[in-house]
Design a protein around this motif. Structure first.
Motif, PDB file in Angstrom:
ATOM      1  N   ARG A  47       9.621  26.129  35.427  1.00 25.06           N
ATOM      2  CA  ARG A  47       9.045  26.573  33.956  1.00 25.06           C
ATOM      3  C   ARG A  47       7.526  25.955  34.007  1.00 25.06           C
ATOM      4  O   ARG A  47       7.476  25.058  33.142  1.00 25.06           O
ATOM      5  N   LYS A  52       4.750  26.161  33.054  1.00 21.59           N
ATOM      6  CA  LYS A  52       3.869  26.272  31.622  1.00 21.59           C
ATOM      7  C   LYS A  52       4.630  25.376  30.531  1.00 21.59           C
ATOM      8  O   LYS A  52       3.928  25.145  29.466  1.00 21.59           O
ATOM      9  N   ALA A  53       5.785  25.190  30.640  1.00 21.70           N
ATOM     10  CA  ALA A  53       6.335  24.510  29.630  1.00 21.70           C
ATOM     11  C   ALA A  53       6.801  23.197  30.225  1.00 21.70           C
ATOM     12  O   ALA A  53       7.903  22.792  29.614  1.00 21.70           O
ATOM     13  N   ASP A  94      13.973  22.604  25.418  1.00 26.26           N
ATOM     14  CA  ASP A  94      12.683  23.368  24.743  1.00 26.26           C
ATOM     15  C   ASP A  94      12.558  23.008  23.174  1.00 26.26           C
ATOM     16  O   ASP A  94      13.411  23.910  22.787  1.00 26.26           O
ATOM     17  N   ASN A 119      15.584  25.498  28.654  1.00 24.28           N
ATOM     18  CA  ASN A 119      15.985  26.459  27.916  1.00 24.28           C
ATOM     19  C   ASN A 119      17.481  27.251  28.391  1.00 24.28           C
ATOM     20  O   ASN A 119      17.665  27.019  29.489  1.00 24.28           O
TER      21      ASN A 119
END
Ligand code: CAA
Length: 259
Positions: free
Chosen positions: A21, A23-24, A66, A29
């Motif tokens: 992931r 971008k994060a 997250d 999550n």
């Protein structure tokens, strides 16, 4: 195997699962943890796979749970009744084949906790480990207060958990959190060599060794040694023992294919 938040590769008998992931910062999550459980269980059941590697990107293994997803969670609905963490983070603990964690860049909070659930860790010299949960107002929730002191001792664990200090790869190796450190450019290549070396050993014995080592944290010593002895005795009824010992006496390399 296609996933939204994971990338999968296979190198011979080694399966690589990459948290993805970007971008994060690979924040963990629900979807990613469900997918991770699915991939781990599929590889554990796949006779073509002997070893699993869990890794992230060059920049980050995972920056924790997250925060955006959980910021509005409530105790009454999401965390306690919803069994947050317990519901899908611990599949990895039920995997019977060896799981090697390969860490480059940030490995923080739940990311560090997930890494510590691997059988052992290989780090890039870029790796940074920490448990900064206190700074977002919570305790660790996936074993950080338990596995970190077992890995690096109470003093260092308290330091990291209470101050949010990050340690680099050299300190992580010195304290026993990781077993080996390689330059960032070559860490994956080196880790795959390690994984391939294990994959060439008899998978059944690798699974038994993993099971025995894990008993060291659950059982009293005398019981755990008896547990180990049962596997050792039983080994003499297996083709792996016949092949391994014959190969040694015949001064050749053993062939554990399919064993
Ligand atoms: N959750 C959600 N999003 C995250 C995240 C996280 N844990 N960590 C980073 N991100 C997101 C950022 O919000 C940012 O998103 P936007 O671009 O949309 O703003 C993106 O990833 C890039 O992050 P930064 O801009 O912060 O990147 P940086 O290079 O400046 O810093 C970092 C990197 C030091 C890892 C920093 O992102 C950071 O401190 N992250 C949070 C670490 C943390 O507190 N982890 C513990 C979480 S709690 C937990 O894990 C509970 C548990 O025990 C189970």
């Amino acid at each position: 195997m296609q996933y939204a938040d994971l990338l999968i590769e296979q190198h011979g008998k080694v399966a690589v699962i990459r948290l993805n992931r970007p971008k994060a910062m690979n924040a963990l999550n629900d979807n990613m943890m469900n997918e991770l459980g699915d991939a781990l269980h599929k590889f554990d059941a796949d006779p073509a796979v002997n070893v699993i590697v869990l890794t992230g990107s060059e920049k980050v293994f995972a920056a924790g749970a997250d925060i955006a997803a959980m910021a509005n969670y409530t105790y009454a609905v999401d965390t306690y009744p919803g069994n947050y963490i317990g519901r899908n983070w611990e599949h990895i603990l039920n995997i019977r084949k060896p799981v090697i964690g390969v860490v480059s860049g940030y490995c923080l909070g739940g990311g560090c906790e997930l890494a510590m659930m691997c059988d052992f860790l290989i780090a890039a010299d870029s790796a940074k480990f920490g448990q900064p949960e206190i700074k977002v107002g919570v305790t660790p929730g996936a074993g950080g207060t338990q596995r970190l002191p077992r890995a690096i001792g109470k003093a260092k664990a308290m330091d990291l958990l209470l101050t949010t200090r990050m340690i680099d790869a050299a300190e992580a190796e010195r304290t026993g959190l990781v077993s080996r450190v390689y330059p960032a450019e070559s860490v994956m290549e080196e880790a795959l060599k390690v994984a391939q070396g294990i994959a060439d050993m008899p998978v059944s014995v690798a699974m038994q060794i993993k099971d025995c080592v894990n008993q060291a944290y659950q059982m009293p010593l005398t019981e755990a040694v008896r547990y180990e002895r049962r596997y050792f005795h039983a080994g003499f009824g297996t083709p792996a023992q016949k092949e391994g010992m014959s190969a040694f006496l015949e001064k050749r390399q053993p062939n554990f294919e399919g064993l």
